[in-house]
Design a protein around this motif. Structure first.
Motif, mmCIF file in Angstrom:
data_model
loop_
_atom_site.group_PDB
_atom_site.id
_atom_site.type_symbol
_atom_site.label_atom_id
_atom_site.label_comp_id
_atom_site.label_asym_id
_atom_site.label_seq_id
_atom_site.Cartn_x
_atom_site.Cartn_y
_atom_site.Cartn_z
ATOM 1 N N GLN A 68 -6.413 -12.753 -3.345
ATOM 2 C CA GLN A 68 -6.503 -11.603 -2.440
ATOM 3 C C GLN A 68 -5.929 -10.352 -3.112
ATOM 4 O OE1 GLN A 68 -8.199 -12.440 0.217
ATOM 5 N NE2 GLN A 68 -7.958 -14.547 -0.498
ATOM 6 N N ASN B 41 0.796 -1.228 0.000
ATOM 7 C CA ASN B 41 0.000 0.000 0.000
ATOM 8 C C ASN B 41 0.829 1.279 0.000
ATOM 9 O OD1 ASN B 41 -2.080 -1.779 0.083
ATOM 10 N ND2 ASN B 41 -2.782 -1.277 2.133
ATOM 11 N N PHE C 125 -10.931 1.600 12.139
ATOM 12 C CA PHE C 125 -10.112 0.763 11.256
ATOM 13 C C PHE C 125 -9.059 1.588 10.509
ATOM 14 C CE2 PHE C 125 -13.216 -2.617 11.947
ATOM 15 C CZ PHE C 125 -12.426 -3.755 11.886
ATOM 16 N N ASN D 46 -13.901 -2.255 2.729
ATOM 17 C CA ASN D 46 -13.859 -3.431 3.595
ATOM 18 C C ASN D 46 -14.774 -3.243 4.808
ATOM 19 O OD1 ASN D 46 -12.078 -5.743 2.868
ATOM 20 N ND2 ASN D 46 -10.594 -4.100 2.529
ATOM 21 N N VAL D 47 -14.832 -2.024 5.327
ATOM 22 C CA VAL D 47 -15.641 -1.798 6.527
ATOM 23 C C VAL D 47 -17.107 -1.563 6.159
ATOM 24 C CG1 VAL D 47 -16.011 -0.220 8.487
ATOM 25 C CG2 VAL D 47 -13.709 -1.017 7.949
ATOM 26 N N HIS E 115 -4.803 -10.058 11.330
ATOM 27 C CA HIS E 115 -5.015 -10.669 10.009
ATOM 28 C C HIS E 115 -6.492 -10.623 9.621
ATOM 29 C CE1 HIS E 115 -6.463 -14.566 11.415
ATOM 30 N NE2 HIS E 115 -5.441 -14.630 12.251
ATOM 31 N N VAL F 115 -11.725 -3.797 -4.310
ATOM 32 C CA VAL F 115 -12.155 -2.777 -3.352
ATOM 33 C C VAL F 115 -11.722 -1.377 -3.819
ATOM 34 C CG1 VAL F 115 -12.248 -4.339 -1.352
ATOM 35 C CG2 VAL F 115 -10.199 -2.981 -1.731
ATOM 36 N N ALA G 215 -3.676 0.875 6.591
ATOM 37 C CA ALA G 215 -4.986 1.484 6.335
ATOM 38 C C ALA G 215 -4.909 2.819 5.589
ATOM 39 C CB ALA G 215 -5.729 1.667 7.656
ATOM 40 N N LEU H 159 -12.341 -9.440 10.181
ATOM 41 C CA LEU H 159 -13.671 -9.712 9.620
ATOM 42 C C LEU H 159 -14.596 -10.384 10.630
ATOM 43 C CD1 LEU H 159 -15.363 -9.843 6.924
ATOM 44 C CD2 LEU H 159 -14.393 -12.105 6.568
ATOM 45 N N MET I 277 -17.869 -4.754 3.321
ATOM 46 C CA MET I 277 -17.685 -6.151 3.700
ATOM 47 C C MET I 277 -18.186 -6.458 5.106
ATOM 48 S SD MET I 277 -14.435 -8.722 3.465
ATOM 49 C CE MET I 277 -13.882 -8.163 1.907
HETATM 50 C C1 LIG Z 1 -12.755 -4.703 8.259
HETATM 51 C C2 LIG Z 1 -11.557 -4.864 7.403
HETATM 52 C C3 LIG Z 1 -10.705 -3.793 7.218
HETATM 53 C C4 LIG Z 1 -9.601 -3.928 6.378
HETATM 54 N N1 LIG Z 1 -8.796 -2.842 6.200
HETATM 55 C C5 LIG Z 1 -7.718 -2.954 5.382
HETATM 56 C C6 LIG Z 1 -6.850 -1.847 5.187
HETATM 57 O O1 LIG Z 1 -7.061 -0.766 5.723
HETATM 58 N N2 LIG Z 1 -5.778 -2.013 4.367
HETATM 59 C C7 LIG Z 1 -5.529 -3.201 3.755
HETATM 60 O O2 LIG Z 1 -4.535 -3.298 3.021
HETATM 61 N N3 LIG Z 1 -6.337 -4.252 3.912
HETATM 62 C C8 LIG Z 1 -7.412 -4.172 4.716
HETATM 63 N N4 LIG Z 1 -8.222 -5.257 4.892
HETATM 64 C C9 LIG Z 1 -7.968 -6.483 4.133
HETATM 65 C C10 LIG Z 1 -7.072 -7.513 4.828
HETATM 66 O O3 LIG Z 1 -7.573 -7.806 6.090
HETATM 67 C C11 LIG Z 1 -5.628 -7.056 4.915
HETATM 68 O O4 LIG Z 1 -5.178 -6.682 3.638
HETATM 69 C C12 LIG Z 1 -4.734 -8.169 5.412
HETATM 70 O O5 LIG Z 1 -5.150 -8.609 6.668
HETATM 71 C C13 LIG Z 1 -3.292 -7.707 5.445
HETATM 72 O O6 LIG Z 1 -2.474 -8.689 5.989
HETATM 73 P P1 LIG Z 1 -1.507 -9.561 5.096
HETATM 74 O O7 LIG Z 1 -0.649 -8.694 4.273
HETATM 75 O O8 LIG Z 1 -0.841 -10.533 6.020
HETATM 76 O O9 LIG Z 1 -2.536 -10.291 4.130
HETATM 77 P P2 LIG Z 1 -2.639 -11.742 3.530
HETATM 78 O O10 LIG Z 1 -3.721 -12.468 4.234
HETATM 79 O O11 LIG Z 1 -1.330 -12.402 3.457
HETATM 80 O O12 LIG Z 1 -3.189 -11.412 2.042
HETATM 81 C C14 LIG Z 1 -2.306 -10.975 1.001
HETATM 82 C C15 LIG Z 1 -2.663 -9.603 0.488
HETATM 83 O O13 LIG Z 1 -3.941 -9.603 -0.114
HETATM 84 C C16 LIG Z 1 -4.517 -8.311 -0.026
HETATM 85 N N5 LIG Z 1 -5.855 -8.431 0.568
HETATM 86 C C17 LIG Z 1 -6.368 -9.494 1.200
HETATM 87 N N6 LIG Z 1 -7.661 -9.282 1.508
HETATM 88 C C18 LIG Z 1 -7.957 -8.043 1.076
HETATM 89 C C19 LIG Z 1 -9.127 -7.242 1.123
HETATM 90 N N7 LIG Z 1 -10.258 -7.676 1.675
HETATM 91 N N8 LIG Z 1 -9.045 -5.996 0.625
HETATM 92 C C20 LIG Z 1 -7.916 -5.534 0.066
HETATM 93 N N9 LIG Z 1 -6.781 -6.251 -0.013
HETATM 94 C C21 LIG Z 1 -6.813 -7.496 0.481
HETATM 95 C C22 LIG Z 1 -3.616 -7.473 0.869
HETATM 96 O O14 LIG Z 1 -2.857 -6.617 0.062
HETATM 97 C C23 LIG Z 1 -2.745 -8.509 1.546
HETATM 98 O O15 LIG Z 1 -1.456 -8.025 1.844
HETATM 99 C C24 LIG Z 1 -9.342 -5.149 5.728
HETATM 100 C C25 LIG Z 1 -10.216 -6.216 5.928
HETATM 101 C C26 LIG Z 1 -11.318 -6.086 6.753
HETATM 102 C C27 LIG Z 1 -12.239 -7.236 6.933
#
Ligand SMILES: Cc1cc2nc3c(=O)[nH]c(=O)nc-3n(C[C@H](O)[C@H](O)[C@H](O)COP(=O)(O)OP(=O)(O)OC[C@H]3O[C@@H](n4cnc5c(N)ncnc54)[C@H](O)[C@@H]3O)c2cc1C
Ligand code: SF4
Length: 510
Positions: A308, A275, A393, A408-409, A367, A316, A400, A372, A412
């Protein structure tokens, strides 16, 4: 020869950013600035501020080493005006550019400011496409056109085709587009041996920023120490590589699992770097696909991970730009409750929430399933106001930014857009949390008890939510079974649920 003033924002830390594509080292100036308005428009988690400032300072150093003329404004600089507009104005006075160049920003709010600069400064402003994303807002608009509701799965298939990812002769590798049904394993003994993520030692630049944040943002939420985020592209690549080699193979299996004391699980922890621009989504996808081709990770894990990134992440963003600014005002379920203090770490007997908030405070990370199905699910069934939930969030996670947080908020977790982004609310009783975590073992409440003082609050809040919103949700085809069960429920049981829910919610309001 004309001179460009190129503004690079804190989430644009990529050397191949479009605003730098025609940089002229003899004339052009790059402006990077830490401004008070951005650091405080919501009171961000301390680790988030330190991470972004440190990554910005490292990026500026990198550009300088490569011969770019960089004007870097630190937060504490005496003349810092505190806003992008003020800093662009100062740079114009200092460097007399003929044009301002900036890559399309991540947030609607910032875009509105940038659009005013032409009139304020009487200079051309070139706002360039952000080519780091894999789908432009216009392409998304064309895909979404004439669709009543959007479904990520179909968008994702288009993206797989567009970038030729996991395809064989235009057909999905393995015969299926989606292997999610294989990705719901319970936490097991294996989750005790999760490889540790790569943690970076802060250098002098990061330590300087940590001191700055501690002195200028003392009351802000979150622990700044220990600080271990990558703040350079090299280290972010190292984080990615370590994930691909050590954890991607189990990413699918344990994607939904939550284990007490294991905040990182088998996730990648790269959202911060994607991001802010230290990693590029396509390179991440290609490295994961290569791991599958070389037999180092199974298809269910690689497909799930890639979905993802080229699916959810791009989807999104598309939803955000297609629907702003109206999207930020949605409140379909008319939820009005204030955010309870437990989200800021106030004591709670609900162990799942306690653990997720604790880890959020420590790491500026939780995570996806924690966000969620615990933090989000509770906000939904307790009827918390979308504005308050969105702000929380946006504050607490280091990844974020509004373009990704808001859909997402609002879409989702809260169903506040009425089902535009997701087909049904992600509401659940404690049973789901119990199935996917070990939180309930250490909880004061009983997850199998439905009502009464010992009952898990998720159990009665779930049914209370369904009753409260029956008029709006009953017609949802995916909730047919739920409402059938509700209609078979004796009135006396419904009364008990309502009374338990009210008692509990009155208490958390206090
Ligand atoms: C309520 C809520 C709020 C969230 N707010 C954010 C936020 O502010 N910024 C953010 O980057 N993600 C957000 N997410 C999505 C997701 O939870 C995070 O991207 C993720 O937890 C980041 O951890 P990771 O890099 O270990 O992801 P991993 O689980 O390893 O997934 C790999 C990548 O996939 C992408 N990804 C996965 N799910 C989503 C999704 N739903 N939306 C967008 N990208 C996704 C991310 O870039 C993430 O790094 C949110 C999800 C929820 C349910
Ligand atoms: S019993 Fe309920 S409140 Fe307690 S941890 Fe389990 S789901 Fe959460």
């Amino acid at each position: 020869m004309s001179r460009k003033l190129i503004l690079i924002l804190g989430d644009q830390l990529s050397e191949d950013i479009s605003s730098l594509s025609d940089f002229d080292k003899d004339h052009d100036v790059v402006l990077i600035c830490e401004v008070w308005d951005e650091a405080t428009y919501v009171p961000h988690h301390k680790k988030k501020i330190a991470f972004i400032f440190s990554a910005m300072r490292h990026f500026a150093e990198r550009l300088k080493e490569k011969g770019f003329h960089v004007s870097y404004v630190k937060l504490e600089d005496a003349d810092n005006s505190g806003s992008f507009t003020g800093e662009v104005q100062r740079a114009i006075q200092n460097y007399h550019p003929d044009k301002i160049v900036v890559t399309f920003p991540g947030e609607y709010r910032v875009l509105q400011d940038i659009k005013k600069w032409h009139d304020i400064f009487n200079l051309p402003v070139d706002i360039r496409e952000d080519s780091r994303f894999l789908c432009t807002p216009d392409e998304f608009r064309a895909w979404a056109e004439n669709k009543k509701s959007l479904r990520m799965e179909f968008f994702y298939r288009e993206m797989r085709r567009k970038y030729n990812v996991l395809l064989n002769d235009e057909k999905p590798v393995g015969g299926q587009w989606n292997y999610d049904s294989e990705n719901r394993k319970f936490p097991s003994a294996e989750t005790l041996f999760i490889p540790k993520p790569y943690m970076v030692q802060p250098d002098h630049i990061t330590n300087e920023v940590i001191e700055l944040v501690e002195s200028r943002f003392p009351g802000y939420f979150g622990d700044i120490q220990p600080f271990y985020f990558a703040v350079t592209r090299e280290d972010a690549l190292h984080v990615l590589d370590k994930f691909i080699v050590e954890r991607l193979n189990k990413f699918g299996d344990y994607q939904d699992a939550m284990v007490q004391g294991q905040p990182w699980m088998y996730h990648s922890h790269i959202s911060f770097y994607l991001n802010c621009g230290l990693l590029n989504p396509l390179e991440v996808v290609q490295r994961a696909e290569k791991a599958y081709i070389e037999g180092k990770a199974p298809l269910n894990a690689v497909e799930g991970f890639i979905r993802q990134i080229i699916g959810w992440r791009e989807y999104v963003r598309g939803v955000y730009w297609l629907n702003m600014p109206e999207y930020s005002d949605h409140n379909f379920l008319d939820a009005r409750r204030k955010l309870p203090a437990l989200y800021w770490g106030a004591p709670t007997k609900m162990n799942c929430l306690k653990q997720c908030v604790k880890e959020t405070k420590e790491n500026a990370y939780a995570h996806h399933i924690q966000r969620l199905m615990v933090l989000g699910n509770f906000a939904l069934i307790a009827g918390i106001d979308p504005k308050e939930v969105n702000e929380w969030f946006l504050i607490v996670y280091a990844d974020a930014y509004e373009w990704v947080e808001l859909p997402n908020v609002t879409g989702m977790i809260l169903f506040a857009d009425g089902g535009y982004l997701g087909s049904k609310p992600y509401a659940s009783t404690g049973a789901y949390i119990n199935k996917m975590s070990d939180y309930c073992d250490g909880c004061s409440y009983s997850v199998t008890t439905k009502t009464g003082d010992k009952a898990c609050p998720f159990n009665y809040l779930y049914w209370d939510f369904m009753m409260r919103n029956e008029g709006k949700l009953k017609g949802n085809p995916r909730l047919g079974f739920t409402y059938k069960n509700l209609s078979a429920m004796p009135d006396i049981q419904k009364e008990t649920i309502r009374s338990d829910a009210n008692k509990f919610l009155d208490c958390i309001d206090d």
